[in-house]
Design a protein around this motif. Structure first.
Motif, mmCIF file in Angstrom:
data_model
loop_
_atom_site.group_PDB
_atom_site.id
_atom_site.type_symbol
_atom_site.label_atom_id
_atom_site.label_comp_id
_atom_site.label_asym_id
_atom_site.label_seq_id
_atom_site.Cartn_x
_atom_site.Cartn_y
_atom_site.Cartn_z
ATOM 1 N N SER A 185 -13.523 12.613 12.397
ATOM 2 C CA SER A 185 -12.766 11.549 12.316
ATOM 3 C C SER A 185 -13.661 10.133 12.000
ATOM 4 C CB SER A 185 -11.879 11.307 13.563
ATOM 5 O OG SER A 185 -12.602 11.121 14.600
ATOM 6 N N TYR A 186 -14.929 10.428 12.558
ATOM 7 C CA TYR A 186 -15.807 9.000 11.958
ATOM 8 C C TYR A 186 -15.962 9.092 10.580
ATOM 9 C CZ TYR A 186 -17.311 8.491 16.859
ATOM 10 O OH TYR A 186 -17.115 8.407 17.946
ATOM 11 N N LEU B 135 -11.401 3.471 5.407
ATOM 12 C CA LEU B 135 -11.914 2.164 5.040
ATOM 13 C C LEU B 135 -12.242 1.826 3.879
ATOM 14 C CD1 LEU B 135 -13.430 1.681 8.593
ATOM 15 C CD2 LEU B 135 -11.136 0.376 7.762
ATOM 16 N N GLY C 285 -28.040 -4.786 18.060
ATOM 17 C CA GLY C 285 -26.984 -5.624 18.746
ATOM 18 C C GLY C 285 -27.078 -7.100 18.716
ATOM 19 N N PHE D 281 -7.209 6.100 14.140
ATOM 20 C CA PHE D 281 -7.195 7.565 14.537
ATOM 21 C C PHE D 281 -7.107 7.584 16.230
ATOM 22 C CE2 PHE D 281 -9.360 7.287 10.678
ATOM 23 C CZ PHE D 281 -9.257 8.419 10.096
ATOM 24 N N SER E 159 -8.476 9.460 18.173
ATOM 25 C CA SER E 159 -9.998 9.144 18.778
ATOM 26 C C SER E 159 -10.428 7.777 18.675
ATOM 27 C CB SER E 159 -10.991 10.551 18.563
ATOM 28 O OG SER E 159 -11.279 10.174 17.159
ATOM 29 N N ALA F 161 -12.484 6.541 16.499
ATOM 30 C CA ALA F 161 -13.517 6.601 15.632
ATOM 31 C C ALA F 161 -13.951 5.277 15.297
ATOM 32 C CB ALA F 161 -12.971 7.155 14.396
ATOM 33 N N VAL F 162 -14.204 4.669 16.438
ATOM 34 C CA VAL F 162 -14.973 3.228 16.183
ATOM 35 C C VAL F 162 -16.435 3.398 16.137
ATOM 36 C CG1 VAL F 162 -15.673 1.184 17.423
ATOM 37 C CG2 VAL F 162 -13.188 1.999 17.425
ATOM 38 N N PHE F 163 -17.165 3.088 14.914
ATOM 39 C CA PHE F 163 -18.546 3.592 14.833
ATOM 40 C C PHE F 163 -19.550 3.296 15.838
ATOM 41 C CE2 PHE F 163 -16.970 2.930 10.283
ATOM 42 C CZ PHE F 163 -16.518 4.155 10.233
ATOM 43 N N PRO F 164 -19.888 4.157 16.522
ATOM 44 C CA PRO F 164 -20.903 3.567 17.904
ATOM 45 C C PRO F 164 -22.342 3.036 17.386
ATOM 46 C CG PRO F 164 -21.013 5.951 17.580
ATOM 47 C CD PRO F 164 -20.026 5.522 16.599
ATOM 48 N N HIS F 165 -22.552 3.196 16.312
ATOM 49 C CA HIS F 165 -23.992 2.656 15.937
ATOM 50 C C HIS F 165 -23.750 1.340 15.342
ATOM 51 C CE1 HIS F 165 -22.340 4.686 12.382
ATOM 52 N NE2 HIS F 165 -23.110 4.075 11.868
ATOM 53 N N MET F 166 -22.422 0.606 15.353
ATOM 54 C CA MET F 166 -22.307 -0.714 14.843
ATOM 55 C C MET F 166 -21.490 -1.401 15.790
ATOM 56 S SD MET F 166 -20.569 0.129 11.125
ATOM 57 C CE MET F 166 -21.342 1.561 10.189
ATOM 58 N N TYR G 162 -16.940 -3.531 8.112
ATOM 59 C CA TYR G 162 -17.226 -2.559 7.200
ATOM 60 C C TYR G 162 -16.492 -2.113 6.187
ATOM 61 C CZ TYR G 162 -18.621 2.329 6.177
ATOM 62 O OH TYR G 162 -19.222 3.678 5.594
ATOM 63 N N ALA H 58 -20.053 -9.339 18.997
ATOM 64 C CA ALA H 58 -21.525 -8.694 19.152
ATOM 65 C C ALA H 58 -21.585 -7.637 20.143
ATOM 66 C CB ALA H 58 -22.347 -9.920 19.871
ATOM 67 N N LYS I 117 -21.261 -3.775 21.743
ATOM 68 C CA LYS I 117 -21.471 -2.546 20.916
ATOM 69 C C LYS I 117 -20.258 -1.836 21.508
ATOM 70 C CE LYS I 117 -25.006 -1.660 18.480
ATOM 71 N NZ LYS I 117 -25.670 -0.270 18.194
ATOM 72 N N ASP J 290 -19.776 1.030 22.978
ATOM 73 C CA ASP J 290 -20.094 1.575 24.592
ATOM 74 C C ASP J 290 -20.161 0.710 25.369
ATOM 75 O OD1 ASP J 290 -22.507 0.309 24.184
ATOM 76 O OD2 ASP J 290 -23.706 2.236 24.140
ATOM 77 N N ARG K 2 -9.725 -3.366 12.602
ATOM 78 C CA ARG K 2 -10.669 -2.687 11.449
ATOM 79 C C ARG K 2 -9.742 -2.331 10.289
ATOM 80 N NH1 ARG K 2 -14.337 2.488 12.517
ATOM 81 N NH2 ARG K 2 -12.368 3.478 12.552
ATOM 82 N N ALA K 3 -8.677 -1.690 10.831
ATOM 83 C CA ALA K 3 -7.494 -1.256 9.852
ATOM 84 C C ALA K 3 -6.725 -2.424 9.279
ATOM 85 C CB ALA K 3 -6.815 -0.284 10.390
#
Lengths: 306, 366
Positions: A201-202, A209, A305, B89, B91, B93-98, B106, B136, B138, B140, B154-155
């Motif tokens: 889903s990612y 998007l 970050g 979604f 789940s 599906a939020v991008f964890p690395h951003m 995005y 700012a 993350k 997590d 985001r949508a």
């Protein structure tokens, strides 16, 4: 987990054999080699512990430092090429139909079932001047000439007077090629593990998007497979640094890497103390590279970050 | 099927089917028109095809047959990244690395939105979902509910024509879910975008949507506004799926004036106002809250089910009373605990009558 820890008998029964194994066959030999590196060679088999630093001093001569640098460069090139080749392979397998996945993974692991020496010799047959690659190129050359003669250009010898085989063997290219060939599965498997775990889903969210396939791949798939990339790089780079077989069999006169030098000290040169010192320097350098990587990636994290 | 949608549909699904390999028909000949500005729910049990239908609208699944029009445009050749829809979604599906900001930005960056425009739009979107100042962070560092808000922002920042929500509340705890339902309705009013939500939770669909399509086995069984769906279900499946209901097998005997006479083993011979096709009627049903409990049979023409109290389950504001009647038939009555004494007035073994107005009786097809 908690209850296992509270049961000391079980803990000892499970924990003792591997501990003994590690102490007997890893820590003790490593300690011996460490002592050798501070010793003097007194005869053909005599080694006396004198706490000398001469072995280390000799290792830091420019001649050897150059070989160290070259080893790092070759192992680095191997790792980068394996990553560039391995990532698409791992990505394709992780998107293959579930029934095909085990078979594709088997194809990746299959070379492990053949002896390393045999596989490396096989590469000689592939790469030498009268090897399969050059046979293939010669065939293409013949076909090209045939097409040209059909076009009425046969007399001009546009492709050269005769076929010149490429010199693919006994040089640094052949060594890196051999290293990539041997260590590719080490790269593919951790990458596959990371990509297979990646929630689809990612990728769908990225497409949703408005990002194209390529953008989604580089902005979402690659960064999220970072853990797999890191472990793939580590477990490819370290053994590639210590391999001497490929440079021995496939390399030319200037393809000496530090692993060859170390191997020679323990065998033909019969200078164990010096070989031990070189081994430890290699190990310290590897640790240093790993530590550097850890520090660099932590810096990255902080920067993201912001 | 109900045609009360706005005159110009924003999403038009025409005879769409999806068959997966192995001949599993996930979506079977579905036709739906969804009007601009609607809050539309696809409701059904798991495996009914609602998610597949939503994914076909988003472009992640290709219909085996049928057509999809969004704002009048045929979508058959349009990949998901070119469709004027966005999805939240299940789940998230939020991008964890951003960071939160980069997640929301995005879609704008990908669309090459002007750099000076990105920051105000992202901040506006975060403000809209009450995450102002979280840019700012993350993912997590966020709770599940906050991550969902990021997915929403985001949508929405893309200003889609249609927002698709796939079981958006299923991962939240009950309290948060209720708050989020209100929040989604508020959000839909303030942005005016068409929302299509997939859910298996009937109370979620009833409280949020202004129209609901109930699906079963890949087919749409009924499309109607919530109150109509609840009060006038068209089939046994819909009546049973939405809310609680007492169901009895029935055999229509014949029309007499405005009423249909039926033979119901549990109730005897009854007459109920009806103006449809009597041949289709196979069930008689009544909602538990439409029933009154009386010590004596009433004489006002109400329908009556005599019995004894078998069980009383206390739920605070209501009590559910199971009354067992003749021939092993049972009837559940929802008793509103209007006074503090109400729950104590009933005890198992009491004999009484359940009674209800003939017009509250539902006659249902199979």
């Amino acid at each position: 987990m908690e209850s296992w820890r509270r049961n000391p008998l079980f803990f000892w029964i499970v924990g003792l054999p591997p501990t003994l194994w590690l102490v007997l066959f890893f820590l003790v030999p490593l300690g011996l080699i460490w002592l050798f590196s501070f010793s003097d060679k007194r005869g053909i088999i005599d080694i006396e512990l004198t706490w000398t630093l001469a072995n280390y001093a000799r290792s830091l001569e420019w001649l050897y430092l150059e070989i160290f640098l070259k080893s790092f460069w070759m192992a680095g090139a191997t790792t980068v090429i394996a990553l560039l080749v391995g990532f698409p392979i791992a990505f394709a397998i992780s998107f293959a139909p579930p029934k095909a996945k085990p078979w594709l993974l088997l194809l990746i692991i299959l070379p492990f079932w053949t002896n390393l020496l045999i596989r490396t010799y096989a590469l000689i047959a592939v790469l030498r001047s009268r090897g399969f690659v050059n046979f293939g190129l010669e065939w293409l050359w013949d076909q090209g000439n045939w097409v040209l003669s059909l076009a009425g250009l046969g007399g001009y010898q546009l492709l050269g007077e005769r076929f010149e085989p490429l010199e693919l063997l006994y040089n640094n290219f052949a060594v890196v090629f051999g290293l990539v060939y041997v260590f590719l599965p080490f790269m593919v498997l951790p990458l596959y593990a990371a990509l297979d775990r990646l929630d689809r889903s990612y990728i769908e969210a990225s497409l949703d998007l408005g990002a194209g396939q390529l953008r989604s791949f580089f902005s979402v798939v690659v960064p999220m497979a970072k853990a797999g990339v890191v472990s793939g790089v580590i477990i490819t780079f370290i053994p590639a640094l210590g391999s001497f077989l490929q440079s021995d069999l496939l390399g030319g006169p200037d393809s000496q890497i530090i692993a060859n030098v170390i191997e020679r000290q323990f065998k033909s040169a019969n200078d164990w103390p010096y070989g031990a010192a070189l081994s430890f320097i290699l190990m310290y350098l590897t640790f240093f590279a790993l530590a550097l990587r850890a520090v660099l990636s932590r810096g990255n994290r902080d920067a993201e970050g912001l | 099927m109900n045609d009360s949608a706005a005159p110009k549909p924003i999403v038009s699904i025409q005879n769409m089917s999806k068959r997966f390999a192995g001949a599993v028909t996930a979506v079977d000949q579905v036709s739906l028109d969804i009007g601009a500005g609607e809050f539309f729910a696809l409701l059904g049990p798991s495996g009914c095809g609602k998610t597949t239908l939503l994914r076909m609208i988003a472009g992640f699944e290709t219909p085996t047959e049928g057509a999809l029009l969004i704002d009048g445009q045929d979508m058959s050749q349009v990949p998901p990244n070119r469709r004027p829809v966005n999805m939240v979604f299940q789940s998230y599906a939020v991008f964890p690395h951003m960071s939160v900001f980069d997640n929301v930005a995005y879609g704008l960056k990908v669309a090459r939105t002007k750099g000076s425009e990105i920051r105000p739009r992202v901040e506006e979107a975060l403000e809209l979902v009450k995450l102002g100042g979280y840019g700012a962070r993350k993912p997590d560092q966020l709770s599940g509910g906050q991550r969902q808000r990021v997915a929403l922002a985001r949508a929405l920042v893309k200003r889609p024509k249609v927002l698709l929500l796939d079981e958006p509340l299923s991962a939240l705890d009950a309290k948060l879910r209720e708050a989020m339902q209100m929040e989604l309705v508020r959000l839909q009013h303030s942005v005016g975008i068409t929302f299509i939500i997939v859910t298996h939770d009937q109370s979620e669909a009833l409280s949020m949507a202004n129209r609901i399509a109930v699906m079963e086995g890949g087919k749409v069984r009924q499309v109607a506004p919530p109150s109509e769906l609840y009060e006038r279900p068209s089939s046994r499946f819909v009546a049973d799926f939405i809310g609680k209901i007492n169901l009895f097998e029935a055999k229509p005997l014949g029309q007499s004036g405005a009423a249909l006479e039926l033979e119901v083993p549990a109730l005897g011979r009854i007459a109920v106002p009806f103006s449809g096709d009597p041949a289709k009627v196979a069930w008689v049903a009544v909602r538990p809250e439409k029933l009154r409990l009386l010590r004596q049979p009433p004489e006002d023409g109400s329908l009556v089910f005599p019995g004894t109290v078998a069980e009383v389950a206390y739920y605070g504001e209501t009590s559910h009373v199971l009354v067992s009647g003749p021939n092993g038939h049972g009837m559940t009555v929802n008793l509103h605990n209007g006074t503090q004494e109400t729950p104590s007035t009933l005890a198992p073994g009491d004999s009484l009558c359940c009674s209800w107005a003939p017009e509250d009786t539902l006659l249902l097809a199979d």
